[in-house]
Motif scaffolding. Structure first.
Motif, PDB file in Angstrom:
ATOM      1  N   ASP A 173      30.165 -17.780  58.975  1.00 32.09           N
ATOM      2  CA  ASP A 173      28.742 -17.841  59.331  1.00 32.09           C
ATOM      3  C   ASP A 173      28.418 -19.222  59.900  1.00 32.09           C
ATOM      4  O   ASP A 173      29.241 -20.151  59.829  1.00 32.09           O
ATOM      5  CB  ASP A 173      27.840 -17.432  58.162  1.00 32.09           C
ATOM      6  CG  ASP A 173      27.786 -18.449  57.026  1.00 32.09           C
ATOM      7  OD1 ASP A 173      28.470 -19.489  57.089  1.00 32.09           O
ATOM      8  OD2 ASP A 173      27.040 -18.186  56.056  1.00 32.09           O
ATOM      9  N   TYR A 183      31.433 -11.258  57.333  1.00 30.59           N
ATOM     10  CA  TYR A 183      29.989 -11.104  57.158  1.00 30.59           C
ATOM     11  C   TYR A 183      29.647 -11.160  55.679  1.00 30.59           C
ATOM     12  O   TYR A 183      30.524 -11.017  54.814  1.00 30.59           O
ATOM     13  CB  TYR A 183      29.502  -9.770  57.747  1.00 30.59           C
ATOM     14  CG  TYR A 183      30.206  -8.576  57.160  1.00 30.59           C
ATOM     15  CD1 TYR A 183      31.422  -8.156  57.681  1.00 30.59           C
ATOM     16  CD2 TYR A 183      29.690  -7.901  56.055  1.00 30.59           C
ATOM     17  CE1 TYR A 183      32.101  -7.089  57.133  1.00 30.59           C
ATOM     18  CE2 TYR A 183      30.370  -6.827  55.499  1.00 30.59           C
ATOM     19  CZ  TYR A 183      31.571  -6.424  56.036  1.00 30.59           C
ATOM     20  OH  TYR A 183      32.234  -5.380  55.482  1.00 30.59           O
ATOM     21  N   SER A 184      28.373 -11.350  55.392  1.00 31.01           N
ATOM     22  CA  SER A 184      27.783 -11.250  54.054  1.00 31.01           C
ATOM     23  C   SER A 184      28.342 -12.222  53.031  1.00 31.01           C
ATOM     24  O   SER A 184      27.747 -13.216  52.710  1.00 31.01           O
ATOM     25  CB  SER A 184      27.895  -9.831  53.489  1.00 31.01           C
ATOM     26  OG  SER A 184      27.092  -8.964  54.225  1.00 31.01           O
ATOM     27  N   ARG A 243      25.272 -14.129  58.132  1.00 34.52           N
ATOM     28  CA  ARG A 243      24.742 -13.336  59.252  1.00 34.52           C
ATOM     29  C   ARG A 243      25.780 -13.042  60.327  1.00 34.52           C
ATOM     30  O   ARG A 243      25.913 -11.920  60.774  1.00 34.52           O
ATOM     31  CB  ARG A 243      23.566 -14.074  59.899  1.00 34.52           C
ATOM     32  CG  ARG A 243      22.346 -14.148  59.018  1.00 34.52           C
ATOM     33  CD  ARG A 243      21.635 -12.823  59.013  1.00 34.52           C
ATOM     34  NE  ARG A 243      20.572 -12.823  57.999  1.00 34.52           N
ATOM     35  CZ  ARG A 243      19.743 -11.806  57.835  1.00 34.52           C
ATOM     36  NH1 ARG A 243      19.866 -10.719  58.565  1.00 34.52           N
ATOM     37  NH2 ARG A 243      18.830 -11.860  56.913  1.00 34.52           N
ATOM     38  N   VAL A 292      23.059  -7.004  57.542  1.00 27.54           N
ATOM     39  CA  VAL A 292      23.476  -7.812  56.402  1.00 27.54           C
ATOM     40  C   VAL A 292      22.320  -7.820  55.412  1.00 27.54           C
ATOM     41  O   VAL A 292      21.177  -8.051  55.793  1.00 27.54           O
ATOM     42  CB  VAL A 292      23.794  -9.248  56.888  1.00 27.54           C
ATOM     43  CG1 VAL A 292      24.035 -10.176  55.720  1.00 27.54           C
ATOM     44  CG2 VAL A 292      25.002  -9.218  57.816  1.00 27.54           C
TER      45      VAL A 292
END
Lengths: 141, 559
Positions: free
Chosen positions: B123, B97-98, B143, B486
């Motif tokens: 992602d 993530y992120s 995301r 996020v």
């Protein structure tokens, strides 16, 4: 208030953004069609511009958007802005997906009064659309 | 509730079976010819296994000495003779993530807690071939996974992670050749021979068209890229699995267990056919194929499904493809518990669902496992829920005793009947796909999608009508706050970072490398060497995908 139409309800369903989860929207598609509505589905990766053009061209009364990738805020509000720009604020907006509580208020403000998490009974969506768009005709499938 | 504990069967009649082994025990032949040599190579964890009451546990129980045991074709009872007595499954939690740096922290947290392999969630822009600063990526960066646009990004993601020791699984499909090129280039940058790399790229583009939706190019060039990866790995990456043929997402899209097996193995058939058409050695390819299944709710049907898949795939390899090497006919698989079975209401209940599903995967003989976090119906998992998910596997592995006997449910009339039934129904469905011209044709005509949709609709109607009642859903309409989010500011940071990265490159070299990619894309040569050279010149993922798209065209969903 927009005029209340008669005849089959016309709905556009769309997947904005890059999300590929379309199990939910395809279920809704089938349920709305089974309930006698006329439904157009954009398929995956529809841009907000394409969604709004399709909605205007098809003269729909409602647009349903689905996103399970966390990008709902970006794409849903963009569709709402573009509709307003076209003077089509009377199109009813609804949405489905994994939408955290903290985002719900902002989406309501953007016009998404009906938001459905995964697992929502299909009948609920059908009935709420009918209640909003054909208030005189009662509910039930 | 009380449970009756029976000692071993006291009925003397049952102990005389004419077999060369005590009733229910493995045959001496299997012990001598199959089990003993395997244990000599991969010692069992203990000298002897026994229950709390001191009852000794054999490696295998059976009442049919003629039946092949675990480690024997067609592998109904498991791939390895000593199964989890030698080594338990790999605990491989999917995470990302992120940003690369934040995901690196989560990876190191998971490894510190005892996870034994990494699994990268990318992602959507990365999965579809857009850099974090592309217009298509707006709102999507970081995301559902980690954004990787450059070789530097992968370096950050895998910082302090020893590539020669930790196996790395990457859920990446249409851009699989690009991510594999990043990984190979990173190994070289760190002074390692890429041949030491262990891990998997999912690289299963057919199921993207069926169920998952991250395809970027039309089917034919997509399959060609998948075969490029398989071919390159066969030559240069002896410890790498270049494809993970996935039923997981087919099931999540709403299929039944039978359809999951049938469509996944049908995809497998299509890949083997493509490899054969390329002139690859199917023994070499078969030995590095892997599969990925869902562990859903119906416990016994799921166990039967895994067993049936193993036997079916072995027979498909032998009879359809004439692969005589047993190992090349093995259906080795990863399992993930069924995400769509989790409920947003009363999310703690999901720990129990995941436990039962994970147990089915273990009873089914999985090689690796991801257990979902309890809060995944609400958002990406929080760190604490991710820890409970991993702990669930550790409890099953270390405390429940289920690892001590191979295929413990095998031989039960119920399980064997269900296994046979899943196999015969899935075989019939594959025959129907054959009649329709094969998997690619059945995807193009919409046959496979329509089947899945019909099953999905049926399942939803069962819930809506009250026939199926998920626990905690009708009782509670309250949906808790999402435990994880996020930071949207990350997207802007990524954009700045990429801007700097692009500015620092030698544009002449970038242009040259992209021209070479266009050339090999058109010529039909394997794209991997050109991709590795390009990412070393800091060509980005988005640029490579764009170059491919110019040659191959772009997929469009005609719904």
């Amino acid at each position: 208030m927009p005029e209340v139409r008669t005849g089959p309800i016309r709905v556009l369903l769309a997947k904005p953004g890059l999300d590929g989860h379309d199990r939910g929207i395809r279920l809704v598609l089938r349920a709305l069609r089974d309930a006698g509505m006329e439904v157009i589905y954009t398929g995956l990766r529809a841009t907000p511009n394409a969604i709004v053009s399709a909605a205007l061209a098809e003269d729909v009364e409602a647009i349903g958007l689905s996103s399970l990738s966390g990008a709902h805020q970006q794409h849903f509000t963009r569709v709402s802005e573009l509709l307003a720009k076209e003077g089509a604020e009377d199109v009813l907006l609804f949405g489905g997906g994994i939408i955290p509580k903290k985002d719900v208020e902002e989406l309501r403000a953007a016009g998404f009064s009906m938001l459905y998490p995964p697992g929502t009974p299909l009948e609920t969506i059908v009935n709420e659309l009918r209640a909003r768009l054909r208030p005189g005709e009662g509910s039930g499938v | 509730m009380t449970v009756d504990h029976h000692p071993s069967d006291p009925d003397p009649d049952n102990q005389v079976t004419g077999s060369d082994a005590p009733h229910g025990h493995a045959s001496k032949r299997w012990l001598r010819e199959v089990h003993a040599p395997a244990v000599a190579r991969y010692p069992e964890r203990l000298e002897a296994f026994e229950t709390s009451s001191g009852i000794p546990l054999e490696p295998l129980y059976t009442d049919d000495d003629a039946e092949p045991g675990p480690g024997e074709f067609p592998y109904l009872r498991g791939l390895h003779p000593s199964m989890y007595r030698s080594r338990t499954w790999t605990m491989r939690q999917y995470a990302g993530y992120s940003s690369p740096a934040e995901t690196n922290e989560r990876f190191r947290f998971l490894l510190e807690k005892g996870q034994t392999g990494l699994s990268v969630a990318f992602d959507l822009p990365t999965q579809i071939g857009y850099d974090s600063d592309s217009p298509e990526a707006i709102g999507e960066v970081g995301r559902v996974g980690v954004p990787i646009s450059t070789l530097d990004d992968l370096d950050t993601l895998l910082d302090q992670i020893p590539l020669d020791r930790v196996s790395i699984s990457m859920t990446i499909n249409s851009t699989a050749p690009i991510l594999l090129a990043f990984l190979i280039a990173l190994a070289k940058r760190r002074g390692l021979d890429p041949a030491v790399l262990r891990g998997t790229v999912q690289n299963d583009i057919l199921k993207e068209f069926i169920a998952r939706g991250t395809q970027r190019f039309p089917v034919a060039p997509s399959v060609r890229l998948a075969v490029d990866v398989i071919e390159y790995a066969a030559e240069k990456l002896p410890s790498f699995y270049p494809i993970s043929i996935s039923g997981y997402h087919i099931r999540e899209a709403g299929s039944t267990a039978v359809e999951e097996v049938a469509f996944t193995l049908a995809d497998g058939i299509a890949y083997l056919e493509a490899c054969r058409a390329r002139g690859l050695d199917l023994v070499q390819v078969g030995r590095r194929l892997s599969f990925f299944f869902n562990a859903h709710n119906h416990f016994f049907e799921e166990v039967a499904k895994f067993r049936a898949a193993r036997r079916m795939w072995a027979n498909i390899c032998r009879t359809r493809f004439g692969i005589m090497d047993d190992t090349a006919c093995q259906c080795r698989f990863h399992t993930q518990t069924g995400g769509s079975t989790l409920t947003a209401q009363e999310p703690d209940n999901n720990v129990v669902r995941v436990t039962v599903q994970a147990l089915a995967a273990i009873m089914g003989g999985t090689q690796s496992l991801h257990t979902n976090s309890a809060d995944e119906a609400l958002s990406l998992p929080s760190q604490s829920a991710a820890q409970v998910a991993l702990r669930t596997q550790q409890i099953l592995s270390r405390e429940s005793g289920v690892t001590e006997v191979a295929d413990p449910l095998g031989g039960s009339p119920y399980i064997e009947a269900l296994t046979d039934e899943v196999e015969s129904r899935a075989t019939a469905l594959i025959a129907e796909i054959d009649e329709r011209g094969g998997t690619v044709a059945a995807i193009a005509s919409g046959f496979i999608r329509r089947r899945i949709e019909a099953s999905s609709y049926k399942a939803q109607v069962a819930i809506d009508s009250g026939e199926a009642k998920p626990v905690g859903v009708s009782e509670s309409t309250e949906i808790p706050e999402a435990p994880f989010s996020v930071d949207p500011a990350g997207e802007g940071l990524r954009r700045k970072k990429l801007e700097k990265f692009r500015a620092a490159r030698d544009i002449g070299k970038v242009t040259h490398a992209r021209a070479e990619i266009a050339r090999v894309a058109a010529s039909g040569e394997n794209v991997l060497p050109a991709l590795i050279a390009a990412v070393e010149q800091n060509v980005t993922l988005g640029e490579i995908a764009e170059t491919f798209a110019a040659e191959f065209g772009e997929y469009r969903d005609d719904a």
